[in-house]
Design a protein around this motif. Structure first.
Motif, short mmCIF file in Angstrom:
data_model
loop_
_atom_site.label_atom_id
_atom_site.label_comp_id
_atom_site.label_asym_id
_atom_site.label_seq_id
_atom_site.Cartn_x
_atom_site.Cartn_y
_atom_site.Cartn_z
N GLY A 166 1.18 -1.31 0.25
CA GLY A 166 -0.13 0.24 0.11
C GLY A 166 0.59 1.19 0.08
N THR A 167 2.15 1.07 0.04
CA THR A 167 3.39 2.39 -0.23
C THR A 167 3.95 2.04 -1.51
N VAL A 168 3.48 3.89 -2.53
CA VAL A 168 4.12 4.02 -2.70
C VAL A 168 6.14 3.05 -2.67
N GLY A 169 6.54 2.83 -4.34
CA GLY A 169 7.97 2.25 -3.93
C GLY A 169 7.90 0.39 -3.69
N PHE A 170 6.77 0.45 -3.08
CA PHE A 170 6.50 -0.76 -2.97
C PHE A 170 7.15 -2.32 -4.07
N VAL A 171 7.49 -3.42 -3.93
CA VAL A 171 7.99 -4.13 -5.39
C VAL A 171 7.17 -5.24 -5.27
N ILE A 172 6.28 -6.15 -5.75
CA ILE A 172 5.78 -7.01 -5.98
C ILE A 172 6.02 -7.59 -7.35
N VAL A 173 6.31 -9.10 -7.12
CA VAL A 173 5.95 -9.96 -8.05
C VAL A 173 4.44 -10.79 -8.54
N TRP A 174 4.08 -10.81 -9.55
CA TRP A 174 3.03 -10.94 -9.70
C TRP A 174 3.22 -12.59 -10.80
N LYS A 175 2.80 -13.75 -10.96
CA LYS A 175 2.74 -14.82 -11.53
C LYS A 175 1.09 -15.02 -11.22
N TYR A 176 0.79 -14.76 -13.77
CA TYR A 176 0.51 -14.83 -14.14
C TYR A 176 -0.32 -15.92 -14.86
N THR A 177 -1.38 -15.76 -15.79
CA THR A 177 -1.65 -17.47 -16.14
C THR A 177 -0.81 -17.50 -17.36
N HIS A 178 0.17 -19.06 -17.36
CA HIS A 178 0.61 -20.14 -17.46
C HIS A 178 2.31 -19.55 -17.88
N GLU A 179 2.52 -19.37 -16.23
CA GLU A 179 3.26 -19.37 -15.99
C GLU A 179 4.47 -18.48 -16.37
N CYS A 180 3.67 -16.93 -16.62
CA CYS A 180 3.95 -15.67 -16.93
C CYS A 180 4.31 -14.33 -14.97
N VAL A 181 5.80 -14.06 -15.69
CA VAL A 181 5.84 -13.39 -14.33
C VAL A 181 6.43 -11.72 -15.09
N ALA A 182 5.72 -11.31 -13.63
CA ALA A 182 5.98 -9.67 -14.07
C ALA A 182 6.30 -9.26 -12.36
N LYS A 183 7.44 -8.22 -12.72
CA LYS A 183 7.79 -7.23 -10.96
C LYS A 183 7.75 -6.24 -11.55
N ASP A 184 6.65 -5.61 -10.85
CA ASP A 184 6.48 -3.97 -11.02
C ASP A 184 6.50 -3.72 -9.03
N ILE A 185 6.46 -2.36 -9.63
CA ILE A 185 7.63 -1.27 -8.73
C ILE A 185 5.81 -0.35 -8.60
N ILE A 186 5.35 0.15 -7.34
CA ILE A 186 4.55 0.73 -7.75
C ILE A 186 4.54 2.62 -7.86
N GLU A 187 4.38 3.03 -8.71
CA GLU A 187 5.02 4.26 -9.13
C GLU A 187 4.43 6.00 -8.36
N ALA A 188 3.17 5.53 -8.05
CA ALA A 188 2.28 6.08 -7.86
C ALA A 188 0.89 5.49 -6.74
N ILE A 189 0.59 6.35 -6.25
CA ILE A 189 -1.06 6.21 -4.92
C ILE A 189 -1.56 7.88 -5.23
N ASP A 190 -2.76 7.37 -5.38
CA ASP A 190 -3.01 8.96 -5.24
C ASP A 190 -4.78 8.24 -4.90
N GLU A 191 -5.10 9.07 -3.27
CA GLU A 191 -5.56 8.21 -2.57
C GLU A 191 -7.30 9.10 -3.24
N GLU A 192 -6.62 10.88 -3.84
CA GLU A 192 -7.94 11.18 -4.19
C GLU A 192 -8.44 10.58 -5.15
N LYS A 193 -7.47 10.45 -5.82
CA LYS A 193 -8.43 10.42 -7.20
C LYS A 193 -8.39 8.21 -8.29
N LYS A 194 -8.50 8.04 -6.27
CA LYS A 194 -8.21 6.63 -6.20
C LYS A 194 -7.60 5.94 -7.68
N SER A 195 -6.26 6.24 -7.43
CA SER A 195 -5.54 5.79 -8.72
C SER A 195 -4.28 4.79 -8.16
#
Length: 153
Positions: free
Chosen positions: A49-78
Motif C-alpha cells: 500500500g505504499t509508493v515504492g513497494f515491489v510486487i511479483v505477479w505470477k499470472y496465466t501460463h506461468e508468466c511473471v511480472a515484477k512491478d514497482i508501485i510508482e504512484a498512489i493517489d487516494e483522492e483520484k483512487k488510482s
C-alpha cells in the motif's frame, strides 16, 4: 520507438473504494478471487500500500511480472505500476499500467491505462493484456457482488 497509450473503461456495480483498496493494499488477495488468471502476488520489497513497494505477479501460463508501485493517489483512487522485470520486458522497453476508479453513486468506472514503448515495430500492442485486465476487473466485481455484506448493528 515512440511511447504509446491504450485506455479501457469498465463500469462496475461493486464498491469502487473496495476495488481501489484491493489493488492498493491487498493485491495478494486477487489470486483467490481470480485463480485462473492470477496464481500469486508476492511482496518483494517495501510495505503493502505504499509508493515504492515491489510486487511479483505470477499470472496465466506461468508468466511473471515484477512491478514497482510508482504512484498512489487516494483522492483520484488510482495506482500506477511500472514493470521492472519479467516477460513484458522482453517486448517493451517501458510499461506502465494505471488503474483508476471513478465513483458515481451505485455504479463506478474502472479505467485501465497502459503507457508503453515497444522494443521494435514487430511487437504487438498489448491488446490481450488489456482484455486480461478487463476480465480480471469483472472477476473482482463478481466476487464483491457475491460476498456477504458485513452485519452492521
Amino acid at each position: 520507438m515512440a511511447l504509446s497509450k491504450m485506455i479501457k473503461q469498465i463500469e462496475i456495480k461493486s464498491d469502487g473504494d473496495v476495488f481501489h483498496e484491493l489493488i492498493r493494499h491487498k493485491p495478494h488477495n486477487i489470486s483467490s478471487i481470480s485463480p485462473d488468471k492470477i496464481q500469486g502476488c508476492d511482496l518483494h520489497e517495501g510495505e503493502w500500500g505504499t509508493v515504492g513497494f515491489v510486487i511479483v505477479w505470477k499470472y496465466t501460463h506461468e508468466c511473471v511480472a515484477k512491478d514497482i508501485i510508482e504512484a498512489i493517489d487516494e483522492e483520484k483512487k488510482s495506482v500506477t505500476l511500472n514493470v521492472i522485470e519479467g516477460d513484458l520486458k522482453e517486448l517493451y522497453k517501458t510499461f506502465l499500467s494505471t488503474v483508476h476508479v471513478d465513483k458515481h453513486g451505485v455504479n463506478n468506472l474502472v479505467t485501465w491505462t497502459f503507457e508503453y514503448e515497444k522494443l521494435n515495430e514487430d511487437v504487438p500492442d498489448p491488446d490481450t493484456l488489456m482484455d486480461f485486465s478487463v476480465n480480471l476487473t469483472k472477476d473482482i466485481e463478481t466476487h464483491h457482488l457475491q460476498a456477504p455484506k458485513a452485519d452492521v448493528h
